[in-house]
Design a protein around this motif. Structure first.
Motif, PDB file in Angstrom:
ATOM      1  N   ILE A 161       0.757  -1.211   0.040  1.00 44.27           N
ATOM      2  CA  ILE A 161      -0.061  -0.001   0.097  1.00 44.27           C
ATOM      3  C   ILE A 161       0.664   1.323  -0.080  1.00 44.27           C
ATOM      4  CG2 ILE A 161      -2.037  -1.062   1.082  1.00 44.27           C
ATOM      5  CD1 ILE A 161      -1.064   0.369   3.582  1.00 44.27           C
ATOM      6  N   VAL A 236      -6.063  -7.644  -2.595  1.00 40.66           N
ATOM      7  CA  VAL A 236      -7.185  -6.513  -2.715  1.00 40.66           C
ATOM      8  C   VAL A 236      -6.477  -5.210  -3.317  1.00 40.66           C
ATOM      9  CG1 VAL A 236      -8.669  -4.852  -1.844  1.00 40.66           C
ATOM     10  CG2 VAL A 236      -9.159  -7.674  -1.405  1.00 40.66           C
ATOM     11  N   SER A 237      -5.366  -4.973  -2.448  1.00 39.53           N
ATOM     12  CA  SER A 237      -4.479  -3.818  -2.578  1.00 39.53           C
ATOM     13  C   SER A 237      -3.876  -3.664  -4.046  1.00 39.53           C
ATOM     14  CB  SER A 237      -3.464  -3.762  -1.659  1.00 39.53           C
ATOM     15  OG  SER A 237      -2.418  -2.581  -1.982  1.00 39.53           O
ATOM     16  N   SER A 239      -5.014  -5.401  -6.805  1.00 40.00           N
ATOM     17  CA  SER A 239      -6.024  -5.298  -7.563  1.00 40.00           C
ATOM     18  C   SER A 239      -6.594  -3.676  -8.112  1.00 40.00           C
ATOM     19  CB  SER A 239      -6.954  -6.121  -7.193  1.00 40.00           C
ATOM     20  OG  SER A 239      -7.003  -7.507  -7.068  1.00 40.00           O
ATOM     21  N   LYS A 240      -6.508  -3.153  -6.811  1.00 38.27           N
ATOM     22  CA  LYS A 240      -6.959  -1.530  -6.948  1.00 38.27           C
ATOM     23  C   LYS A 240      -5.831  -1.029  -7.655  1.00 38.27           C
ATOM     24  CE  LYS A 240      -9.731  -1.136  -2.605  1.00 38.27           C
ATOM     25  NZ  LYS A 240      -9.942  -0.445  -1.401  1.00 38.27           N
ATOM     26  N   ARG A 241      -4.645  -1.177  -7.409  1.00 38.49           N
ATOM     27  CA  ARG A 241      -3.397  -0.817  -8.142  1.00 38.49           C
ATOM     28  C   ARG A 241      -3.710  -1.125  -9.732  1.00 38.49           C
ATOM     29  NH1 ARG A 241       0.145  -4.058  -7.597  1.00 38.49           N
ATOM     30  NH2 ARG A 241      -0.616  -4.803  -9.709  1.00 38.49           N
ATOM     31  N   ASN A 242      -4.115  -2.165  -9.858  1.00 41.51           N
ATOM     32  CA  ASN A 242      -4.307  -2.481 -11.392  1.00 41.51           C
ATOM     33  C   ASN A 242      -5.537  -1.682 -12.093  1.00 41.51           C
ATOM     34  OD1 ASN A 242      -2.243  -4.310 -11.389  1.00 41.51           O
ATOM     35  ND2 ASN A 242      -3.774  -6.092 -11.160  1.00 41.51           N
ATOM     36  N   ALA A 243      -6.684  -1.472 -11.255  1.00 41.00           N
ATOM     37  CA  ALA A 243      -7.670  -0.690 -11.636  1.00 41.00           C
ATOM     38  C   ALA A 243      -7.213   0.554 -12.095  1.00 41.00           C
ATOM     39  CB  ALA A 243      -8.921  -0.982 -10.656  1.00 41.00           C
ATOM     40  N   PHE A 244      -6.453   1.243 -11.067  1.00 37.69           N
ATOM     41  CA  PHE A 244      -6.150   2.667 -11.294  1.00 37.69           C
ATOM     42  C   PHE A 244      -5.027   2.736 -12.731  1.00 37.69           C
ATOM     43  CE2 PHE A 244      -7.262   3.393  -6.906  1.00 37.69           C
ATOM     44  CZ  PHE A 244      -8.387   4.147  -6.958  1.00 37.69           C
TER      45      PHE A 244
END
Length: 245
Positions: A161, A236-237, A239-244
Motif C-alpha cells: 500500500i 485487494v491492494s 487489484s486496486k492498483r491495477n484498476a487505477f
C-alpha cells in the motif's frame, strides 16, 4: 544467483515458482540475508544461562526478535518495486496477482524457516545435557513458524500500500503491536465475554499456549485467519492498483 523479471517461464514452471525464485535469490543478495545470522545469535544468547533443560527462554526471545525482524524482511517486497516501477513490468508477465503474492510470501517463509533451522544445534545440545520436552519443543517451533507466517502476511500487505519501505516497516509494526501487546492490555482491564474476545485476539495468548506444548485447533485457526486476511488484503491492494493503472 540473480534473477530478473525478463527471465522466461519454463514450460513446467508456474508464475508463483518464478516469483519465488526471484524473491528468494534477491533476499540472499541483499543485506537481509544477515537476518539469519543475527536472529540465531540474539535468540540463543541467553539459552545456556539457566540451569534447566528447556527452550522456553529461546522461544520468548525469538518471539520478540521475529516481531521486529519480519517487518524488516517484508518492507521491500512491494514498496521498492512500486517505487522503481518494476512491479508494472512484473505484471506484464504471464502471472496473476495471487501468484506474485504467494511467490513472495513463500520466499519470506522459507528464509525464516532456514533461520529457525539454524537454531537446531541448541535443541541437540540441551537434549544431551538434560531431559528436554520433545513435545513442548516441537510445539514451540510450530508457534514461531505460525507467528512468523502471520506477521509476514501483515508485512506484505503494508508493503503493497506504499512506495516507501520505512512507512511499510512502521505500518507493519503498528498493526502487529495491536496483536502483540495492545489487545492483551485492553483485555486485562475488562471482564466478561467481551474481555475474553479481545484477549483471544492477542498473539501472545496463542503463542504461549503452543509454546507450553498444548496443540489446540483454536490456535491454528487464529493464526490461519490472520494469514488469510493479510494475504487477502494484499491481493485487494494490488487489484486496486491495477484498476487505477
Amino acid at each position: 544467483m540473480i534473477l530478473n523479471y525478463e527471465d522466461n517461464l519454463d514450460n513446467n514452471q508456474t508464475g508463483a515458482e518464478l516469483i519465488f525464485r526471484f524473491a528468494y535469490c534477491n533476499y540472499y543478495d541483499s543485506s537481509f540475508s544477515g537476518f539469519q545470522r543475527i536472529f540465531t545469535w540474539i535468540s540463543g544468547s541467553d539459552i545456556f544461562l539457566i540451569s534447566q533443560a528447556t527452550l522456553r527462554p529461546f522461544f520468548g526471545i525469538a518471539y520478540w526478535t521475529l516481531f521486529f525482524f519480519i517487518p524488516a524482511l517484508t518492507m521491500r517486497t512491494f514498496a521498492e518495486e512500486r517505487r522503481s516501477g518494476t512491479i508494472e513490468m512484473l505484471l506484464t508477465k504471464p502471472v496473476t496477482d495471487r501468484q506474485v503474492i504467494l511467490g513472495k510470501y513463500l520466499a519470506t517463509l522459507i528464509l525464516i524457516a532456514v533461520a529457525l533451522a539454524l537454531t537446531l544445534p541448541y535443541v541437540i545440545t540441551i537434549s544431551k545435557i538434560g531431559n528436554l520436552d520433545a513435545g513442548g519443543t516441537l510445539c514451540g517451533y510450530l508457534a514461531l513458524l505460525l507467528i512468523s507466517a502471520a506477521y509476514a502476511s501483515i508485512g506484505l500487505f503494508t508493503s503493497s500500500i506504499t512506495t516507501n519501505q520505512i512507512v511499510a516497516f512502521l505500518s507493519a509494526l503498528f498493526i502487529g503491536l495491536f496483536f502483540h501487546i495492545i489487545f492483551q492490555i485492553i483485555a486485562s482491564g475488562m471482564t466478561g465475554f467481551l474481555g475474553q474476545i479481545i484477549n483471544s485476539l492477542s498473539t501472545t495468548v496463542h503463542f504461549e499456549s503452543l509454546s507450553r506444548g498444548v496443540l489446540d485447533s483454536k490456535d491454528i485457526i487464529y493464526f490461519g485467519s490472520i494469514i488469510f486476511m493479510g494475504l487477502f488484503l494484499t491481493e485487494v491492494s494490488l487489484s486496486k492498483r491495477n484498476a487505477f493503472n
